[in-house]
Design a protein around this motif. Structure first.
Motif, PDB file in Angstrom:
ATOM      1  N   LEU A  74       7.828 -18.668   2.339  1.00 48.30           N
ATOM      2  CA  LEU A  74       7.070 -18.552   1.090  1.00 48.30           C
ATOM      3  C   LEU A  74       6.181 -17.295   1.127  1.00 48.30           C
ATOM      4  CD1 LEU A  74       5.966 -22.295   0.735  1.00 48.30           C
ATOM      5  CD2 LEU A  74       7.997 -21.176  -0.213  1.00 48.30           C
ATOM      6  N   VAL A  75       6.480 -16.335   0.223  1.00 47.92           N
ATOM      7  CA  VAL A  75       5.686 -15.104   0.115  1.00 47.92           C
ATOM      8  C   VAL A  75       5.442 -14.840  -1.375  1.00 47.92           C
ATOM      9  CG1 VAL A  75       5.541 -12.629   0.606  1.00 47.92           C
ATOM     10  CG2 VAL A  75       6.681 -14.165   2.237  1.00 47.92           C
ATOM     11  N   GLN A  76       4.185 -14.560  -1.729  1.00 48.65           N
ATOM     12  CA  GLN A  76       3.829 -14.254  -3.123  1.00 48.65           C
ATOM     13  C   GLN A  76       2.820 -13.093  -3.170  1.00 48.65           C
ATOM     14  OE1 GLN A  76       2.201 -17.909  -4.688  1.00 48.65           O
ATOM     15  NE2 GLN A  76       4.184 -18.602  -5.496  1.00 48.65           N
ATOM     16  N   PHE A  77       2.992 -12.264  -4.234  1.00 49.36           N
ATOM     17  CA  PHE A  77       1.976 -11.268  -4.586  1.00 49.36           C
ATOM     18  C   PHE A  77       1.275 -11.786  -5.836  1.00 49.36           C
ATOM     19  CE2 PHE A  77       4.060  -8.474  -1.684  1.00 49.36           C
ATOM     20  CZ  PHE A  77       3.140  -7.486  -1.341  1.00 49.36           C
ATOM     21  N   VAL A  78      -0.030 -11.976  -5.761  1.00 48.74           N
ATOM     22  CA  VAL A  78      -0.812 -12.501  -6.889  1.00 48.74           C
ATOM     23  C   VAL A  78      -1.871 -11.446  -7.246  1.00 48.74           C
ATOM     24  CG1 VAL A  78      -2.306 -14.357  -7.694  1.00 48.74           C
ATOM     25  CG2 VAL A  78      -0.433 -14.857  -6.096  1.00 48.74           C
ATOM     26  N   ASP A  79      -1.901 -11.077  -8.556  1.00 48.05           N
ATOM     27  CA  ASP A  79      -2.848 -10.041  -8.970  1.00 48.05           C
ATOM     28  C   ASP A  79      -4.244 -10.610  -9.135  1.00 48.05           C
ATOM     29  OD1 ASP A  79      -2.817 -11.464 -11.318  1.00 48.05           O
ATOM     30  OD2 ASP A  79      -1.662  -9.981 -12.452  1.00 48.05           O
ATOM     31  N   ALA A  80      -5.175  -9.753  -9.563  1.00 44.07           N
ATOM     32  CA  ALA A  80      -6.578 -10.166  -9.668  1.00 44.07           C
ATOM     33  C   ALA A  80      -6.783 -11.231 -10.721  1.00 44.07           C
ATOM     34  CB  ALA A  80      -7.453  -8.949  -9.968  1.00 44.07           C
ATOM     35  N   ARG A  81      -5.848 -11.358 -11.664  1.00 42.07           N
ATOM     36  CA  ARG A  81      -5.955 -12.377 -12.708  1.00 42.07           C
ATOM     37  C   ARG A  81      -5.308 -13.699 -12.315  1.00 42.07           C
ATOM     38  NH1 ARG A  81      -4.604  -8.867 -18.198  1.00 42.07           N
ATOM     39  NH2 ARG A  81      -6.285  -7.326 -17.920  1.00 42.07           N
ATOM     40  N   GLY A  82      -4.763 -13.771 -11.108  1.00 43.22           N
ATOM     41  CA  GLY A  82      -4.155 -15.014 -10.643  1.00 43.22           C
ATOM     42  C   GLY A  82      -2.723 -15.182 -11.066  1.00 43.22           C
ATOM     43  N   ARG A  83      -2.043 -14.094 -11.429  1.00 41.19           N
ATOM     44  CA  ARG A  83      -0.646 -14.171 -11.843  1.00 41.19           C
ATOM     45  C   ARG A  83       0.258 -13.743 -10.687  1.00 41.19           C
ATOM     46  NH1 ARG A  83      -0.762 -10.469 -17.095  1.00 41.19           N
ATOM     47  NH2 ARG A  83      -1.710  -9.139 -15.486  1.00 41.19           N
ATOM     48  N   ARG A 126       0.826  -1.205   0.000  1.00 38.60           N
ATOM     49  CA  ARG A 126       0.000   0.000   0.000  1.00 38.60           C
ATOM     50  C   ARG A 126       0.862   1.258   0.000  1.00 38.60           C
ATOM     51  NH1 ARG A 126      -3.172  -3.269   3.473  1.00 38.60           N
ATOM     52  NH2 ARG A 126      -2.165  -2.365   5.344  1.00 38.60           N
ATOM     53  N   ASN A 127       2.040   1.157   0.553  1.00 37.64           N
ATOM     54  CA  ASN A 127       2.971   2.292   0.568  1.00 37.64           C
ATOM     55  C   ASN A 127       3.895   2.283  -0.638  1.00 37.64           C
ATOM     56  OD1 ASN A 127       1.943   3.193   3.031  1.00 37.64           O
ATOM     57  ND2 ASN A 127       3.354   1.864   4.201  1.00 37.64           N
ATOM     58  N   GLY A 128       3.771   1.282  -1.509  1.00 32.64           N
ATOM     59  CA  GLY A 128       4.611   1.194  -2.698  1.00 32.64           C
ATOM     60  C   GLY A 128       6.062   0.919  -2.379  1.00 32.64           C
ATOM     61  N   ALA A 129       6.332   0.132  -1.370  1.00 31.55           N
ATOM     62  CA  ALA A 129       7.724  -0.106  -0.939  1.00 31.55           C
ATOM     63  C   ALA A 129       8.006  -1.591  -0.808  1.00 31.55           C
ATOM     64  CB  ALA A 129       8.002   0.595   0.392  1.00 31.55           C
ATOM     65  N   VAL A 130       7.611  -2.375  -1.818  1.00 29.18           N
ATOM     66  CA  VAL A 130       7.871  -3.822  -1.792  1.00 29.18           C
ATOM     67  C   VAL A 130       9.098  -4.113  -2.637  1.00 29.18           C
ATOM     68  CG1 VAL A 130       6.956  -6.094  -2.314  1.00 29.18           C
ATOM     69  CG2 VAL A 130       5.417  -4.285  -1.510  1.00 29.18           C
ATOM     70  N   PRO A 131      10.162  -4.637  -2.058  1.00 26.72           N
ATOM     71  CA  PRO A 131      11.370  -4.928  -2.833  1.00 26.72           C
ATOM     72  C   PRO A 131      11.153  -6.154  -3.719  1.00 26.72           C
ATOM     73  CG  PRO A 131      11.647  -5.687  -0.587  1.00 26.72           C
ATOM     74  CD  PRO A 131      10.331  -4.977  -0.630  1.00 26.72           C
ATOM     75  N   ARG A 132      12.059  -6.342  -4.633  1.00 27.53           N
ATOM     76  CA  ARG A 132      12.005  -7.485  -5.541  1.00 27.53           C
ATOM     77  C   ARG A 132      13.384  -8.136  -5.595  1.00 27.53           C
ATOM     78  NH1 ARG A 132       8.429  -8.706  -9.764  1.00 27.53           N
ATOM     79  NH2 ARG A 132       7.451  -6.669  -9.499  1.00 27.53           N
TER      80      ARG A 132
END
Length: 434
Positions: A73-82, A57-63
């Motif tokens: 195990l941590v994942q960001f999954v968008d609304a399309r399931g990607r 939400r703060n736009g501060a997620v590293p990659r």
């Protein structure tokens, strides 16, 4: 195991109740451990998911996303399931879950299992109520205690060990508690058997005199009845003594000089096999004079009954113990019977041949007296005949040993110091027979 015995029934009842308690306790313990582990995993996953949701939400997620060791195990999954971002451990993996929490309940927990049996415990956190909001999945592989039945195996093994241990302890404790009762039952049975013989003989003589008054000599009948009565009286007296020895009422202990006690007992013996005494000076013990005199008298009577020509008695001190040894030159006692002769009413064939009377309780009484005085009475090896050895706790120190010789029925008289001067070693007291 006798199924009807108190020992068996008590053990089975205890084991049954304990089994029910262990089953209930084991199930409760298993559920409690599983619940605690699950809560710990989900709590850690919830913290990780909330952390990266706030960072998004703060736009501060590293990659890639750095992770903690307990939640790899941590994942960001968008609304399309990607998968749009992940931790190194989750890189290249398909989405951890298809769960997409609703806008009004943005944090949910889930356990996802693949077809290969691999399960992941995770928390799904919707970043925002927006329709196209991504979802953060944070989780870890299911712990082995939850994924397998090892926890149940461990609890079951512990329960079985406890059950077996308690059952064995119960069996042992009840058996130990009932052992005196079992001995008393056996004692009552044996006593009844021993009393039946003289009673039967007495009854037979009296019935014979009643049925055939003209053929039976009244004097012989009375004499036989008296002999049977004497045997009954002897058995009853010995039984009363055994009861007193096992009871709480004991005579007040006194200081006893064993050499003098043995000397006195030998001096009261009637005609028969001579008895030689070798007694040390100042061999003293605490105890009941009457009981110890009975013990010594029993040993002397037993030795003279089996001796061929002589009986030897020695009184000495060895290693803080007073020792009284009574040795005869008879046939001896076979090694396999050396403990059995101390049982109540046990009489070997040799004893029955030499003396058809007696109660069969003399040696049993003697051992009980020894034990009551915290001592021991046993039969030891001897070159000839039998050697009975009495050991009692010694009081004080023993002096030098002296030789006293007596014959049954004769009086021991202290000799003057100037008699047998050449034969008297220093520290010895000499006695003369007659």
């Amino acid at each position: 195991m006798n199924p009807q015995s108190i020992q068996t029934r008590s053990t089975i009842a205890t084991a049954g109740l304990l089994l029910v308690a262990l089953i209930v306790g084991g199930v409760a313990l298993d559920l409690a451990i599983r619940y605690r582990i699950q809560n710990q995993v989900f709590f850690a996953a919830e913290q990780a998911a909330a952390r990266w949701s706030a960072a998004a939400r703060n736009g501060a997620v590293p990659r890639p996303i750095p992770t903690l060791t307990d939640i790899p195990l941590v994942q960001f999954v968008d609304a399309r399931g990607r998968v749009v971002n992940s931790s190194l451990q989750a890189a290249g993996m398909p989405p951890l879950s298809t769960l997409r929490p609703p806008a009004d309940d943005r944090l949910q927990k889930r356990t996802e299992c693949s077809g290969r049996g691999r399960c992941v415990m995770l928390m799904a956190n919707r970043v925002s109520p927006a329709v196209d909001s991504p979802v953060v999945y944070a989780g870890t592989a299911q712990p082995s205690l939850l994924a397998t039945h090892n926890l149940e195996y461990v609890i079951s093994a512990g329960g079985i060990l406890i059950l077996v241990s308690v059952a064995w302890v119960t069996w042992w404790a009840v058996g130990r508690t009932l052992r005196p009762v079992e001995r008393e039952r056996q004692f009552a049975s044996t006593t009844s058997h021993e009393l039946r013989t003289p009673i039967a003989g007495l009854r037979a003589r009296l019935e014979e005199a009643l049925l055939y008054p003209d053929d039976v000599d009244p004097r012989d009948t009375i004499q036989g009845a008296l002999r049977a009565t004497d045997r009954l009286e002897e058995i009853v007296d010995d039984l009363l003594l055994l009861t007193r020895l096992r009871g709480p009422d004991a005579a007040s202990p006194e200081l006893i000089e064993l050499g003098a006690l043995v000397t006195g007992e030998v001096a009261t013996l009637g005609p028969g096999v001579p008895v030689r005494v070798r007694a040390g000076r100042d061999v003293r013990v605490h105890g009941s004079r009457i009981q110890l005199a009975r013990l010594v008298g029993n040993l002397l009577s037993n030795a003279r009954r089996h001796a061929v020509s002589a009986v030897t008695v020695s009184v000495d001190s060895v290693g803080g113990q007073a020792l009284v040894a009574v040795t005869d030159d008879g046939a001896g006692v076979p090694p396999e019977d050396r403990e059995r002769v101390f049982e109540r009413f046990v009489r070997l064939d040799e004893a029955r041949r030499r003396d058809s009377g007696g109660s069969g309780l003399g040696l049993a009484i003697s051992r009980d007296i020894a034990r009551a005085h915290k001592g021991t009475l046993r039969i030891e090896d001897s070159p000839v005949g039998a050697r009975f050895v009495l050991m009692l706790p010694l009081v004080g120190t023993a002096g030098a040993a002296g030789k006293w010789t007596f014959a049954p029925g004769e009086t021991a008289v202290r000799a003057r110091r100037n008699i047998w001067p050449a034969r008297r070693p220093p520290g010895y007291e000499c006695y003369r027979v007659g």
